[in-house]
Design a protein around this motif. Structure first.
Motif, PDB file in Angstrom:
ATOM      1  N   GLY A 186       0.834  -1.189   0.000  1.00 44.86           N
ATOM      2  CA  GLY A 186       0.000   0.000   0.000  1.00 44.86           C
ATOM      3  C   GLY A 186       0.867   1.237   0.000  1.00 44.86           C
ATOM      4  O   GLY A 186       1.977   1.239  -0.541  1.00 44.86           O
ATOM      5  N   SER A 189      -0.823   6.610   4.039  1.00 45.61           N
ATOM      6  CA  SER A 189      -2.056   7.346   3.759  1.00 45.61           C
ATOM      7  C   SER A 189      -2.269   8.531   4.695  1.00 45.61           C
ATOM      8  O   SER A 189      -3.072   9.419   4.396  1.00 45.61           O
ATOM      9  CB  SER A 189      -3.268   6.411   3.830  1.00 45.61           C
ATOM     10  OG  SER A 189      -3.336   5.762   5.085  1.00 45.61           O
ATOM     11  N   LYS A 204      -0.639   6.119   9.258  1.00 46.41           N
ATOM     12  CA  LYS A 204      -1.648   5.216   8.717  1.00 46.41           C
ATOM     13  C   LYS A 204      -1.216   4.723   7.340  1.00 46.41           C
ATOM     14  O   LYS A 204      -0.518   5.423   6.607  1.00 46.41           O
ATOM     15  CB  LYS A 204      -3.001   5.921   8.592  1.00 46.41           C
ATOM     16  CG  LYS A 204      -3.778   6.067   9.881  1.00 46.41           C
ATOM     17  CD  LYS A 204      -5.157   6.650   9.608  1.00 46.41           C
ATOM     18  CE  LYS A 204      -5.951   6.828  10.895  1.00 46.41           C
ATOM     19  NZ  LYS A 204      -7.302   7.380  10.636  1.00 46.41           N
ATOM     20  N   THR A 205      -1.655   3.531   7.003  1.00 50.58           N
ATOM     21  CA  THR A 205      -1.434   2.986   5.679  1.00 50.58           C
ATOM     22  C   THR A 205      -2.711   2.317   5.201  1.00 50.58           C
ATOM     23  O   THR A 205      -3.522   1.854   6.015  1.00 50.58           O
ATOM     24  CB  THR A 205      -0.281   1.968   5.659  1.00 50.58           C
ATOM     25  OG1 THR A 205      -0.143   1.414   4.342  1.00 50.58           O
ATOM     26  CG2 THR A 205      -0.534   0.823   6.624  1.00 50.58           C
ATOM     27  N   ASP A 206      -2.879   2.258   3.895  1.00 49.50           N
ATOM     28  CA  ASP A 206      -4.061   1.593   3.338  1.00 49.50           C
ATOM     29  C   ASP A 206      -3.791   0.119   3.054  1.00 49.50           C
ATOM     30  O   ASP A 206      -4.644  -0.579   2.508  1.00 49.50           O
ATOM     31  CB  ASP A 206      -4.533   2.291   2.066  1.00 49.50           C
ATOM     32  CG  ASP A 206      -3.489   2.261   0.957  1.00 49.50           C
ATOM     33  OD1 ASP A 206      -2.334   1.882   1.226  1.00 49.50           O
ATOM     34  OD2 ASP A 206      -3.828   2.624  -0.186  1.00 49.50           O
ATOM     35  N   PRO A 254     -10.670  -0.068   5.057  1.00 49.35           N
ATOM     36  CA  PRO A 254      -9.525   0.288   4.207  1.00 49.35           C
ATOM     37  C   PRO A 254      -8.925   1.632   4.611  1.00 49.35           C
ATOM     38  O   PRO A 254      -9.637   2.587   4.893  1.00 49.35           O
ATOM     39  CB  PRO A 254     -10.134   0.349   2.802  1.00 49.35           C
ATOM     40  CG  PRO A 254     -11.381  -0.492   2.889  1.00 49.35           C
ATOM     41  CD  PRO A 254     -11.899  -0.303   4.284  1.00 49.35           C
ATOM     42  N   GLY A 255      -7.602   1.694   4.627  1.00 47.91           N
ATOM     43  CA  GLY A 255      -6.922   2.929   4.955  1.00 47.91           C
ATOM     44  C   GLY A 255      -6.885   3.258   6.423  1.00 47.91           C
ATOM     45  O   GLY A 255      -6.457   4.349   6.808  1.00 47.91           O
ATOM     46  N   GLU A 256      -7.321   2.329   7.292  1.00 48.85           N
ATOM     47  CA  GLU A 256      -7.391   2.591   8.729  1.00 48.85           C
ATOM     48  C   GLU A 256      -6.465   1.680   9.531  1.00 48.85           C
ATOM     49  O   GLU A 256      -6.750   1.329  10.667  1.00 48.85           O
ATOM     50  CB  GLU A 256      -8.835   2.455   9.223  1.00 48.85           C
ATOM     51  CG  GLU A 256      -9.762   3.533   8.718  1.00 48.85           C
ATOM     52  CD  GLU A 256      -9.380   4.921   9.216  1.00 48.85           C
ATOM     53  OE1 GLU A 256      -8.932   5.035  10.373  1.00 48.85           O
ATOM     54  OE2 GLU A 256      -9.518   5.889   8.438  1.00 48.85           O
TER      55      GLU A 256
END
Length: 297
Positions: A186, A189, A204-206, A254-256
């Protein structure tokens, strides 16, 4: 009329001279950008180091990671992930240190727990006894340091704060559900910065993760350095009814996926008296309806 003939050697010599370009003088400071412009300096640049492919970078990242398991009566009670952050030689032999989450190694509710770090290599798995030597306070400092004698893995290199940028490509290495090492890809994010310290406070990353990925490493695909340690992910509780019975389950959002940045890992090691691990480490050998909630996995 006078006639003459040329031999073959002389004829070839004339053709070669006719085909050869007129040599031009070369100067280190020669070159013109246009009428009246200043001389342009011409310098020879050395060959650039080729960038590693995605596969090559991942191969370098994999040997930094382990999966963790808390055993009791021969059964796994909890599982998590970890990253080798340093190692050193002692009179008893090589000792490695693994960074993970504090909540992932809580064992107060177990009578006779045994913590092990597991290294998987294809169909073979090797267990190493691990001991918790430092823990932070959850949730502000959800980190723990493990001491693992005999673990022959190279430590990961912590990224500097300036290397953390939105949109950076990352790979997450973890062992969800207590199984062998798993990878997901990913980007960064979100980066939350502390207004007082001016340091990253949360990342954070997705990239998708699952239960048991806590303590896993988030690595830069460009440099291979450790950007952050996974702390957990936000889920949505989905409910539905079947035959007049209500059911619900958690779904990762997603993304959390949120994590502790390298700056927090560095601070944790300094506060706990393990700043020496931040220096040059000893190199090991062989390597429906939904409601939002936060879940630490």
């Amino acid at each position: 009329m006078n006639r003459f003939s040329l031999g073959l050697p002389a004829l070839f010599a004339m053709l070669s001279c006719a085909a050869a370009p007129t040599p031009q003088p070369v100067s280190e400071t020669s070159g013109t950008g246009g009428a009246g412009s200043s001389p342009v300096v011409i310098q020879q640049v050395g060959a650039l180091t080729p960038r590693l492919t995605r596969k090559e970078q991942v191969k370098r990242i994999l040997p930094h990671n382990v999966r963790l398991s808390i055993l009791e009566d021969g059964k796994a009670r909890r599982t998590a992930s970890g990253v080798v952050i340093g190692n050193e030689q002692t009179p008893e032999g090589l000792v490695s240190y693994v960074i993970t989450n504090a909540h992932a190694v809580e064992m107060d509710d177990l009578k006779e727990p045994h913590l092990v770090a597991i290294v998987d290599e294809r169909a073979d798995s090797t267990e190493y006894k691990a001991h918790v030597v430092a823990t932070g306070v959850v949730p502000d400092m959800d980190l723990a340091l493990l001491k693992v004698p005999g673990l022959p893995l190279r430590p990961a290199q912590l990224a500097m704060d300036s290397e953390l940028e939105l949109g950076d490509d990352v790979v997450v290495a973890a062992s969800p559900f207590g199984r062998a090492l798993s990878l997901s890809g990913g980007m960064v994010s979100q980066v939350e910065w502390d207004k007082e310290t001016k340091l990253p406070r949360m990342v954070k990353t997705d990239a998708a993760i699952g239960y048991g990925a806590s303590g896993g490493g988030i690595f830069s695909l460009e440099s291979g350095k450790l950007l952050a340690i996974v702390e957990g992910y936000r889920t949505a509780k989905v409910g539905f009814a079947v035959a007049e019975q209500n059911f619900s389950f958690d779904v990762p959002m997603p993304g959390e996926t949120f994590a502790a940045p390298s700056s927090k890992v560095r601070l944790f090691l300094e506060q706990k008296g393990f700043a020496r691990l931040l220096g040059n480490s000893t190199t090991a050998t062989n390597p429906g309806t939904s409601t939002s909630q936060t879940a630490s996995r």
